[in-house]
Write an enzyme that holds these catalytic residues in place. Structure first.
Site, short mmCIF file in Angstrom:
data_model
loop_
_atom_site.label_atom_id
_atom_site.label_comp_id
_atom_site.label_asym_id
_atom_site.label_seq_id
_atom_site.Cartn_x
_atom_site.Cartn_y
_atom_site.Cartn_z
N TRP A 49 -6.97 2.50 -12.10
CA TRP A 49 -6.87 1.11 -11.66
C TRP A 49 -8.21 0.49 -12.07
O TRP A 49 -9.25 0.83 -11.53
CB TRP A 49 -6.68 1.03 -10.15
CG TRP A 49 -6.47 -0.37 -9.66
CD1 TRP A 49 -5.29 -1.05 -9.60
CD2 TRP A 49 -7.47 -1.27 -9.18
NE1 TRP A 49 -5.51 -2.32 -9.12
CE2 TRP A 49 -6.82 -2.49 -8.86
CE3 TRP A 49 -8.85 -1.19 -9.01
CZ2 TRP A 49 -7.51 -3.60 -8.36
CZ3 TRP A 49 -9.53 -2.29 -8.52
CH2 TRP A 49 -8.86 -3.48 -8.20
N ASN A 90 -13.11 8.40 -9.74
CA ASN A 90 -12.60 7.32 -8.88
C ASN A 90 -13.81 6.70 -8.20
O ASN A 90 -14.72 7.43 -7.78
CB ASN A 90 -11.70 7.87 -7.78
CG ASN A 90 -10.37 8.33 -8.31
OD1 ASN A 90 -10.07 8.13 -9.48
ND2 ASN A 90 -9.59 8.95 -7.45
N GLY A 91 -13.80 5.39 -8.02
CA GLY A 91 -14.92 4.74 -7.33
C GLY A 91 -15.69 3.84 -8.26
O GLY A 91 -15.22 3.49 -9.36
N LYS A 119 3.94 -9.76 2.12
CA LYS A 119 4.91 -8.87 1.47
C LYS A 119 5.55 -9.58 0.29
O LYS A 119 5.68 -9.02 -0.79
CB LYS A 119 5.97 -8.47 2.50
CG LYS A 119 6.41 -7.08 2.62
CD LYS A 119 5.44 -5.98 2.89
CE LYS A 119 3.99 -6.20 2.82
NZ LYS A 119 3.13 -5.22 3.38
N LYS A 125 -2.35 1.41 -4.42
CA LYS A 125 -2.40 1.87 -3.04
C LYS A 125 -3.80 2.42 -2.76
O LYS A 125 -4.39 3.04 -3.63
CB LYS A 125 -1.37 2.98 -2.87
CG LYS A 125 -1.01 3.29 -1.44
CD LYS A 125 0.08 2.41 -0.96
CE LYS A 125 0.57 2.77 0.42
NZ LYS A 125 1.35 1.65 0.99
N GLU A 168 2.37 -11.50 7.80
CA GLU A 168 2.75 -10.26 7.13
C GLU A 168 3.94 -10.49 6.19
O GLU A 168 3.98 -9.94 5.07
CB GLU A 168 3.08 -9.18 8.19
CG GLU A 168 3.61 -7.87 7.66
CD GLU A 168 2.72 -7.18 6.64
OE1 GLU A 168 1.56 -7.59 6.45
OE2 GLU A 168 3.21 -6.24 5.98
N CYS A 214 -6.87 4.69 -8.15
CA CYS A 214 -7.07 5.69 -9.19
C CYS A 214 -6.66 7.05 -8.63
O CYS A 214 -6.76 7.30 -7.43
CB CYS A 214 -8.49 5.79 -9.70
SG CYS A 214 -9.13 4.30 -10.41
N ARG A 225 -1.38 4.96 -7.07
CA ARG A 225 -2.78 4.66 -6.79
C ARG A 225 -3.47 3.92 -7.93
O ARG A 225 -4.65 3.58 -7.86
CB ARG A 225 -3.55 5.94 -6.50
CG ARG A 225 -3.07 6.53 -5.23
CD ARG A 225 -3.86 7.72 -4.85
NE ARG A 225 -3.60 7.99 -3.46
CZ ARG A 225 -4.41 7.68 -2.47
NH1 ARG A 225 -5.54 7.08 -2.70
NH2 ARG A 225 -4.08 7.96 -1.24
N GLU A 265 2.97 -10.22 -2.72
CA GLU A 265 2.40 -9.09 -3.46
C GLU A 265 3.40 -8.40 -4.37
O GLU A 265 3.01 -7.77 -5.35
CB GLU A 265 1.74 -8.07 -2.52
CG GLU A 265 2.68 -7.27 -1.69
CD GLU A 265 1.96 -6.24 -0.82
OE1 GLU A 265 1.10 -5.53 -1.32
OE2 GLU A 265 2.30 -6.16 0.37
N HIS A 300 -1.52 -30.49 10.53
CA HIS A 300 -2.94 -30.61 10.23
C HIS A 300 -3.21 -30.41 8.75
O HIS A 300 -4.35 -30.18 8.35
CB HIS A 300 -3.73 -29.62 11.08
CG HIS A 300 -3.55 -29.85 12.54
ND1 HIS A 300 -4.18 -30.87 13.21
CD2 HIS A 300 -2.75 -29.25 13.44
CE1 HIS A 300 -3.79 -30.87 14.48
NE2 HIS A 300 -2.92 -29.89 14.64
C1 F6R Z 1 -0.06 -4.67 1.71
C2 F6R Z 1 -0.90 -3.51 1.69
C3 F6R Z 1 -2.35 -3.69 1.84
C4 F6R Z 1 -2.93 -2.62 2.79
C5 F6R Z 1 -4.46 -2.71 2.81
C6 F6R Z 1 -5.05 -1.75 3.81
O1 F6R Z 1 1.28 -4.32 1.63
O2 F6R Z 1 -0.44 -2.41 1.54
O3 F6R Z 1 -2.67 -4.96 2.26
O4 F6R Z 1 -2.38 -2.82 4.05
O5 F6R Z 1 -4.95 -2.44 1.55
O6 F6R Z 1 -4.73 -0.44 3.48
P1 F6R Z 1 -4.93 0.74 4.50
O7 F6R Z 1 -3.97 0.52 5.61
O8 F6R Z 1 -4.63 1.98 3.73
O9 F6R Z 1 -6.35 0.68 4.97
#
Ligand code: F6R
Length: 608
Positions: free
Chosen positions: A75, A99-100, A487, A603, A483, A2, A27, A490, A506
């Site tokens: 969000w 936010n929150g 990627k 984000k 990782e 948000c 966000r 998502e 396994h």
């Molecule tokens: C994946 C991604 C998330 C963040 C996670 C932690 O691409 O961006 O998995 O890595 O939400 O976020 P931070 O690093 O901001 O604590």
């Protein structure tokens, strides 16, 4: 998660609010809204479901010259994304953006009289609660906010305006960031300093438990216990170019391609190749303290967690008698894990605001364990609360999927590990190869990106119809595979999972069929032959493999091969991860989804 913006001054508030919301859209992008107030207090509330462009279209029909207002991009947590659930929420004469999460909103709702609830949100409950103390302007807005917040359990960053006092904005925070931008006869509000770039360089970061009343000329801050707070004005370092796409189609591609420069920033002043040592000033641990470290606990979520796992694999190779445990913050915060006294915790977070990571930090600190931040956003909550830290300095990461932060988080943690090893007296001959490769990495990253970009684009087109993917690796290539899979899933919504090669037999081997393709990460080294045997097992069952390798004489009959040519021996997995990043990007472009704003995500996860 948000975004909040606010403006009070002499200019058109709608203009700042919309441009600020666009900057914060990464966000949260389910719905958005703004309210502005005219001098006579009359309000214009505009909300829209979906992206900011929808709000902008509506706004074009309701242009106002108002010079005060607040806005929000959402969000969804409580209630589906809809216009009714979008912020700002109104109660009486006042409007609130939030936010929150208000955890006790159901209990609070039962106590509220004289308000007809329209939305399903916890935020409207808070608006009504504040209004019950405000009593249509009988009490100052700031006092009403303070009284309401004293009853709230949960997290919040809020901004409130009232039709009855159209020259002030009241803001507060607990667990969700809130920045006040100080201008000349104008004051800005944002949940993230990037919204303020280009408007002012002066910012005040509110602390948890603080509330502020801002007008165009004044900023008054106090705690919820009414103790006055003297504001510390800090410089915003971000530049305008850092938050723009710079000629790329998407922020994600820009951030992937930025990595030679962003890693160079991470390394600046920290690597001494001549002496084969690294130097980190930020952690603030003495040689004696470093020598005593016997246990590293690395905490993060998502990509930051994967960075921690990979860094842990490296550090245990050269740091003697140090055990390493990398943990997922959302799990760790509720475990009752014993932390030995001689531990140090690395708290890894790009945003520095992730709720679970922050909760772990606070829990670990309570136990008297030293905490070191591996953080990107300067001035973020985690950066401010850790005992010491190393900023990764990659600049703003705007695409929701984290890329350049990962690379620099891994290397920052490896450098911290090297600092421990140096203090413990590990021979330079053992550490020097790491230091030398770290120094070479930015140039190698550039080479790998430039050489493989177009190839990956072509390969991606071939695989875009698949529903499932499996990423495979051994040793340091295993966290890299984790990782890579994250990627891909998502942003392309392909069901991608990672397995350690050795785990295939396994269980996961049973999955292989023509709905799947596999990405095999095969760095040269002692585990290579073992990984090759596992690749054969997958091929024998009809697997369709994309192999990523730096082995010169690679001759397996796989579907596609991405050959990395590099003199590096240690950090090849980092280079392979670039291939995974490009692959996820081009797959998503080929499929046609929104690369920078994947569905259901946002984000900076500031709620649990
Ligand atoms: C994946 C991604 C998330 C963040 C996670 C932690 O691409 O961006 O998995 O890595 O939400 O976020 P931070 O690093 O901001 O604590």
């Amino acid at each position: 998660m948000c975004g909040i913006v606010g403006y009070v001054g002499g200019k058109n508030a709608q203009n700042f609010l919309i441009s600020g919301l666009k900057r914060l859209e990464y966000r949260g992008y389910d719905s958005a809204g703004i309210v502005t107030l005219a001098e006579d207090g009359s309000s214009t509330l505009i909300r829209a479901k979906g992206k900011i462009v929808n709000l902008e279209e509506k706004l074009a029909k309701s242009k106002r010259e108002d010079t005060i207002g607040i806005g929000h991009t959402r969000w969804a947590t409580h209630g589906e994304p809809s216009e009714t659930n979008a912020h700002p929420h109104q109660a009486g004469h006042l409007f609130l953006v939030h936010n929150g999460i208000i955890e006790n909103y159901k209990d609070l709702k039962r106590t509220i009289k004289n308000h007809e609830f329209k939305s399903e949100t916890d935020t409207e409950v808070l608006a009504a609660l504040i209004n019950s103390f405000y009593q249509d302007g009988k009490h100052p807005l700031m006092n009403a906010v303070v009284q309401a917040l004293k009853l709230v359990k949960g997290t919040y960053g809020i901004a409130v305006v009232s039709e009855l006092s159209p020259k002030e904005i009241v803001v507060a925070r607990s667990g969700s960031p809130l920045v006040i931008g100080v201008g000349h006869d104008e004051t800005f509000i944002a949940s993230d300093a990037s919204a303020l770039v280009g408007h002012t360089k002066q910012a005040i970061y509110l602390n948890d438990g603080e509330v502020a009343r801002v007008t165009s000329e004044s900023i008054e801050i106090k705690t919820l216990r009414s103790e006055p707070v003297s504001a510390k004005v800090e410089e915003i370092e971000t530049s305008l170019s850092a938050i723009q796409k710079g000629g790329y189609d998407h922020f994600l591609l820009k951030e992937i391609m930025d990595q030679p420069e962003s890693l160079t920033e991470t390394l600046r002043g920290r690597v001494n190749v001549k002496d084969g040592v690294v130097h980190l000033g930020g952690p603030g641990l003495s040689e004696a303290e470093l020598r005593k470290i016997k246990h590293l606990i690395i905490v993060g979520c998502g990509t930051a967690y994967h960075a921690g796992v990979l860094a842990g694999y490296y550090i245990e190779k050269f740091a003697p008698e140090v055990t390493i445990e990398t943990v997922i913050a959302s799990e760790y915060r509720y475990r009752e894990a014993y932390i030995p006294r001689d531990s140090v915790a690395l708290i890894v977070s790009q945003s520095g605001e992730t709720a679970d990571t922050l909760a772990c930090l606070r829990e670990i600190k309570k136990q008297g364990i030293k905490t070191i931040g591996i953080v990107n956003v300067i001035g973020s909550t985690i950066a401010r609360e850790v005992d010491g830290g190393t900023y990764v300095h990659v600049g703003p990461e705007i695409s929701v999927a984290s890329t350049k932060a990962f690379t620099s988080q891994v290397i920052s943690m490896v450098m911290f590990g090297l600092t421990i090893a140096q203090a413990k007296g590990v021979k330079t001959s053992i550490l020097r190869p790491y230091v030398e490769e770290i120094a070479k990495l930015p140039a190698e990253i550039k080479k790998v990106l430039d050489v493989n970009k177009d190839l990956i684009k072509e390969i991606a087109k071939k695989y875009k119809g698949y529903e499932h993917a499996i990423y495979l690796g051994r040793g340091t290539a295993y966290p890299t595979a984790m990782e890579g899979a994250l990627k891909l899933k998502e942003i392309s919504y392909i069901d991608a999972n990672a397995y350690a090669f050795g785990e295939l037999k396994h269980g996961p081997l049973a999955l292989i069929d023509n709905r799947f393709f596999e990405v095999a990460l095969l760095p040269e080294g002692e585990l290579y032959e073992k990984a090759v045997s596992n690749v054969q097992e997958v091929l024998a069952r009809g697997g369709k493999i994309i192999a990523v390798t730096n082995v010169d004489k690679f001759d397996l009959e796989v579907e596609d091969v991405v050959k990395i040519t590099t003199p590096l021996k240690i950090f090849t997995p980092i280079l392979m991860n670039l291939i995974s990043q490009l692959f996820a990007y081009y797959m998503t472009v080929a499929i046609g989804y929104n690369v920078d704003q994947p569905r259901n995500l946002a984000k900076s996860v500031t709620v649990e």
